[in-house]
Design an enzyme around this catalytic site. Sequence first.
Site, PDB file in Angstrom:
ATOM      1  N   CYS A   2       0.875  -1.182   0.000  1.00 25.15           N
ATOM      2  CA  CYS A   2       0.000   0.000   0.000  1.00 25.15           C
ATOM      3  C   CYS A   2       0.907   1.224   0.000  1.00 25.15           C
ATOM      4  O   CYS A   2       2.097   1.130   0.213  1.00 25.15           O
ATOM      5  CB  CYS A   2      -0.863   0.007   1.254  1.00 25.15           C
ATOM      6  SG  CYS A   2      -1.832  -1.479   1.449  1.00 25.15           S
ATOM      7  N   ARG A  27       1.713   1.535  -6.003  1.00 21.33           N
ATOM      8  CA  ARG A  27       1.865   0.535  -4.947  1.00 21.33           C
ATOM      9  C   ARG A  27       0.554  -0.189  -4.648  1.00 21.33           C
ATOM     10  O   ARG A  27       0.529  -1.154  -3.887  1.00 21.33           O
ATOM     11  CB  ARG A  27       2.386   1.184  -3.663  1.00 21.33           C
ATOM     12  CG  ARG A  27       3.736   1.849  -3.779  1.00 21.33           C
ATOM     13  CD  ARG A  27       4.116   2.541  -2.478  1.00 21.33           C
ATOM     14  NE  ARG A  27       4.262   1.571  -1.413  1.00 21.33           N
ATOM     15  CZ  ARG A  27       5.404   0.913  -1.167  1.00 21.33           C
ATOM     16  NH1 ARG A  27       6.456   1.125  -1.939  1.00 21.33           N
ATOM     17  NH2 ARG A  27       5.487   0.046  -0.202  1.00 21.33           N
ATOM     18  N   TRP A  75      -3.635  -1.782  -1.457  1.00 23.78           N
ATOM     19  CA  TRP A  75      -3.649  -3.033  -2.239  1.00 23.78           C
ATOM     20  C   TRP A  75      -4.125  -4.091  -1.262  1.00 23.78           C
ATOM     21  O   TRP A  75      -3.437  -4.396  -0.282  1.00 23.78           O
ATOM     22  CB  TRP A  75      -2.261  -3.376  -2.774  1.00 23.78           C
ATOM     23  CG  TRP A  75      -2.297  -4.445  -3.826  1.00 23.78           C
ATOM     24  CD1 TRP A  75      -2.661  -4.310  -5.140  1.00 23.78           C
ATOM     25  CD2 TRP A  75      -2.003  -5.838  -3.657  1.00 23.78           C
ATOM     26  NE1 TRP A  75      -2.590  -5.516  -5.787  1.00 23.78           N
ATOM     27  CE2 TRP A  75      -2.198  -6.478  -4.911  1.00 23.78           C
ATOM     28  CE3 TRP A  75      -1.590  -6.606  -2.596  1.00 23.78           C
ATOM     29  CZ2 TRP A  75      -1.995  -7.844  -5.113  1.00 23.78           C
ATOM     30  CZ3 TRP A  75      -1.377  -7.965  -2.782  1.00 23.78           C
ATOM     31  CH2 TRP A  75      -1.592  -8.570  -4.029  1.00 23.78           C
ATOM     32  N   ASN A 101       0.717   0.008   6.076  1.00 21.87           N
ATOM     33  CA  ASN A 101       1.174  -0.830   4.968  1.00 21.87           C
ATOM     34  C   ASN A 101       1.871  -2.027   5.590  1.00 21.87           C
ATOM     35  O   ASN A 101       2.812  -1.881   6.362  1.00 21.87           O
ATOM     36  CB  ASN A 101       2.148  -0.069   4.060  1.00 21.87           C
ATOM     37  CG  ASN A 101       2.749  -0.994   2.996  1.00 21.87           C
ATOM     38  OD1 ASN A 101       2.096  -1.924   2.558  1.00 21.87           O
ATOM     39  ND2 ASN A 101       3.993  -0.749   2.622  1.00 21.87           N
ATOM     40  N   GLY A 102       1.387  -3.242   5.283  1.00 17.81           N
ATOM     41  CA  GLY A 102       2.016  -4.447   5.838  1.00 17.81           C
ATOM     42  C   GLY A 102       0.951  -5.450   6.217  1.00 17.81           C
ATOM     43  O   GLY A 102      -0.203  -5.350   5.793  1.00 17.81           O
ATOM     44  N   GLU A 488      10.969 -13.748 -19.788  1.00 17.19           N
ATOM     45  CA  GLU A 488      10.680 -12.343 -19.431  1.00 17.19           C
ATOM     46  C   GLU A 488       9.734 -11.718 -20.458  1.00 17.19           C
ATOM     47  O   GLU A 488       8.790 -11.017 -20.104  1.00 17.19           O
ATOM     48  CB  GLU A 488      11.990 -11.562 -19.335  1.00 17.19           C
ATOM     49  CG  GLU A 488      11.863 -10.082 -19.121  1.00 17.19           C
ATOM     50  CD  GLU A 488      11.116  -9.687 -17.856  1.00 17.19           C
ATOM     51  OE1 GLU A 488      10.877 -10.546 -16.991  1.00 17.19           O
ATOM     52  OE2 GLU A 488      10.732  -8.510 -17.745  1.00 17.19           O
ATOM     53  N   LYS A 492       6.052 -10.128 -19.514  1.00 19.62           N
ATOM     54  CA  LYS A 492       5.638  -8.769 -19.888  1.00 19.62           C
ATOM     55  C   LYS A 492       4.283  -8.801 -20.598  1.00 19.62           C
ATOM     56  O   LYS A 492       3.383  -8.049 -20.282  1.00 19.62           O
ATOM     57  CB  LYS A 492       6.692  -8.136 -20.803  1.00 19.62           C
ATOM     58  CG  LYS A 492       7.989  -7.754 -20.118  1.00 19.62           C
ATOM     59  CD  LYS A 492       7.909  -6.504 -19.293  1.00 19.62           C
ATOM     60  CE  LYS A 492       7.787  -6.603 -17.814  1.00 19.62           C
ATOM     61  NZ  LYS A 492       8.487  -7.520 -17.002  1.00 19.62           N
ATOM     62  N   GLU A 495       1.381  -9.793 -18.135  1.00 18.11           N
ATOM     63  CA  GLU A 495       0.995  -8.930 -17.011  1.00 18.11           C
ATOM     64  C   GLU A 495       0.403  -7.599 -17.457  1.00 18.11           C
ATOM     65  O   GLU A 495      -0.290  -6.958 -16.673  1.00 18.11           O
ATOM     66  CB  GLU A 495       2.157  -8.704 -16.055  1.00 18.11           C
ATOM     67  CG  GLU A 495       3.322  -7.922 -16.594  1.00 18.11           C
ATOM     68  CD  GLU A 495       4.364  -7.668 -15.501  1.00 18.11           C
ATOM     69  OE1 GLU A 495       4.011  -7.505 -14.332  1.00 18.11           O
ATOM     70  OE2 GLU A 495       5.551  -7.644 -15.849  1.00 18.11           O
ATOM     71  N   HIS A 511       9.077 -31.623 -26.733  1.00 18.97           N
ATOM     72  CA  HIS A 511       8.669 -32.458 -25.571  1.00 18.97           C
ATOM     73  C   HIS A 511       7.260 -32.117 -25.115  1.00 18.97           C
ATOM     74  O   HIS A 511       6.928 -32.283 -23.950  1.00 18.97           O
ATOM     75  CB  HIS A 511       9.685 -32.254 -24.442  1.00 18.97           C
ATOM     76  CG  HIS A 511      11.065 -32.674 -24.815  1.00 18.97           C
ATOM     77  ND1 HIS A 511      11.459 -33.998 -24.922  1.00 18.97           N
ATOM     78  CD2 HIS A 511      12.132 -31.936 -25.203  1.00 18.97           C
ATOM     79  CE1 HIS A 511      12.723 -34.044 -25.308  1.00 18.97           C
ATOM     80  NE2 HIS A 511      13.160 -32.816 -25.490  1.00 18.97           N
ATOM     81  N   LYS A 610       3.141  -2.693  -7.693  1.00 17.93           N
ATOM     82  CA  LYS A 610       4.555  -2.592  -8.046  1.00 17.93           C
ATOM     83  C   LYS A 610       5.446  -3.308  -7.057  1.00 17.93           C
ATOM     84  O   LYS A 610       6.451  -3.882  -7.409  1.00 17.93           O
ATOM     85  CB  LYS A 610       4.980  -1.119  -8.118  1.00 17.93           C
ATOM     86  CG  LYS A 610       6.422  -0.916  -8.557  1.00 17.93           C
ATOM     87  CD  LYS A 610       6.665  -1.426  -9.967  1.00 17.93           C
ATOM     88  CE  LYS A 610       8.107  -1.255 -10.387  1.00 17.93           C
ATOM     89  NZ  LYS A 610       8.377  -1.937 -11.673  1.00 17.93           N
TER      90      LYS A 610
HETATM   91  C1  AGP Z   1       7.738  -7.638 -13.173  1.00 23.38           C
HETATM   92  O1  AGP Z   1       7.309  -6.954 -14.342  1.00 23.38           O
HETATM   93  C2  AGP Z   1       6.640  -7.785 -12.169  1.00 23.38           C
HETATM   94  N1  AGP Z   1       6.049  -6.539 -11.847  1.00 23.38           N
HETATM   95  C3  AGP Z   1       7.038  -8.619 -10.962  1.00 23.38           C
HETATM   96  O2  AGP Z   1       7.256  -9.927 -11.430  1.00 23.38           O
HETATM   97  C4  AGP Z   1       8.299  -8.179 -10.182  1.00 23.38           C
HETATM   98  O3  AGP Z   1       9.451  -8.396 -10.947  1.00 23.38           O
HETATM   99  C5  AGP Z   1       8.386  -9.045  -8.910  1.00 23.38           C
HETATM  100  O4  AGP Z   1       7.258  -8.778  -8.108  1.00 23.38           O
HETATM  101  C6  AGP Z   1       9.660  -8.802  -8.103  1.00 23.38           C
HETATM  102  O5  AGP Z   1       9.680  -7.482  -7.645  1.00 23.38           O
HETATM  103  P1  AGP Z   1      11.058  -6.904  -7.031  1.00 23.38           P
HETATM  104  O6  AGP Z   1      12.066  -6.927  -8.129  1.00 23.38           O
HETATM  105  O7  AGP Z   1      10.707  -5.514  -6.596  1.00 23.38           O
HETATM  106  O8  AGP Z   1      11.459  -7.785  -5.888  1.00 23.38           O
END
Ligand code: AGP
Length: 615
Positions: A2, A27, A75, A101-102, A488, A492, A495, A511, A610
């Site tokens: 959050c 966040r 969040w 936050n937590g 990766e 992308k 997400e 396979h 994030k």
């Molecule tokens: C990546 O595009 C994502 N938003 C997510 O997988 C992110 O890489 C993951 O949550 C790890 O976050 P961090 O690098 O802040 O630890």
Amino acid sequence: MCGIVGYIGEKDAFPIIIKGLQRLEYRGYDSAGVALQQDNDELTVYKKKGKVQDLLDFVGDADTSGSSGIGHTRWATHGPPNDVNAHPHTARLGRLSIIHNGIIENYEALRKSLEASGHAFVSDTDTEVLIHLIEEVQNRTDSTICEAIQIALREVEGAYAIVVMDASMPNLLVAARKSSPLVIGVGAENEYFVASDATPIVEYTQNVIYLDDEEVAVMHREEGLIIRNLDNVKITPEVHELELQIEAIEKGGFDHFMLKEIFEQPNSIHDSFRGRMSIQRNEIKLSGIDQHWKRWEGAQRILIIACGTSWHAGLVAEYLFEDFARIPVEVEYASEFRYRNPIIRSDDVVIAISQSGETADTLAAIRLAKEQGAHVFGICNVVGSSIARETDSGAYTHAGPEIGVASTKAFTAQLTVLTLIAMHVGQRNGNLSSKRFSRLLVELNSIPEKVEQLLKQDAKIKEIAVKFQHNENALYLGRGVNFPVALEGALKLKEISYIHAEGYPSAEMKHGPIALIDEEMPVFFVATADDVYEKVVSNVQEVKARGGRLVALVTSGNSDLKSLAEFVIEIPKCDQALAPLLTTIPLQLLSYHIAVLRECNVDQPRNLAKSVTVE
Ligand code: AGP
């Protein structure tokens, strides 16, 4: 996950808090709320499901006066996103208010005990339990709000970054943290800002204090700032001068933060190696390694722990460390590592990779590794973040704030730092020849310019995106260091466009996954020149023979695949070990443009945030 903001001083608090929440929406954005200390000696709370704009619409022309207040963008972790579960939460008939936050892990037991003492709860949240616990402590001990918070937090298990207001103490705010980030901005005379990170603070002051775990800060309009630990021992804070500029967090003319951050990569990659390597002196300098060289020299194994995109960076690093330094590497999902009772040896070196520096699973894995005597090295992008502060040493990626939820520039910055480390360790332990070391230095130095060249293909990549915007599946294939790039690229796309995409080692297709191939299946091949290029060409032919729609990323000048692929994207020549720094760029742009064409919320994709600071 959050965002929290607080202000106390001479200015109107509400606009400062709202603007701060808007900067922290990356966040989490399930709900938003504010509490204001108003002249009538009352706390006024406005809170609403949805984004900060929804809160503003809800507040309308209501009275938002007051020169101190707190705000929160959520969040959801406990309780669905709705008005009641939105922060701030209150107790003592609205005269105590908290933002958090937590996660309070023992909140259920605390709630039962408080209910037995007559407390009534209106929300499903752990946070409401905390403010009622503070009220209960005040009732039991006739303590000040600060003392009550100290006592209450000693009963709490879990993570918290909180700011508390007490209507009967209108001249102060109280903040505290454990395992969740909290920054205090020191403004004009007895003017204080407090937030989850520096972005809401930077336009008002460059002077910040990073609260440490289990520290409580009282920000008083007349008496100034006092920080104590939970045992009431006074702490002398260290004031840091921020180097963040406000424009660094604006979109800078781009439609989305993600696109801005993709285009920042020539600079962010350069910033990640600036001051750490010299072609003239043929050297790499990494104090975080050199000050602990004995641990690296004696390392029998390198464990890399991370999540998501950072985990993909770790997979690339596995190839680099084993190639340059000849040290065995194991790459682990932090969320799996922390619970599987792993074997960790005192001669292990653990590298923890995290853009935010706050990912709960990675933080927990670090603590486990440290308990078992391993040397833990952190690679983070956020200065002063929890992971940066808890690791034995480390290196910042210096990519600048990454606001888009989809990580882009942080990924290539992580790759850059990991490359430097692998080269440096390989050179120092004698497994990387000086000839290859020197060549790699020159190659790495040329990467920013090659990224600039790649970004010039943005319009072409956008045209490709148009062709694949309606597909509901996609496959990404690569081998060697380009296999993690395939993973990766798939992440992308998933997400931000919500298309189901998978990354695979090219050779794995036969396979099983090749059964997926038909004319509806786009297949993105990362097929740059390297030791296994011919094998990848065979894989391309296998897919083509079954009618797959092919897009191939090839080393510039290579025309082998032009007849097989619907589209070919040329990648500037580079040492094969550095290819991921380049091959990932077109895949970032491709996912961005497809997501925009599908009218997805690119910077704040659904269900995501994030920084994943909860399990
Ligand atoms: C990546 O595009 C994502 N938003 C997510 O997988 C992110 O890489 C993951 O949550 C790890 O976050 P961090 O690098 O802040 O630890």
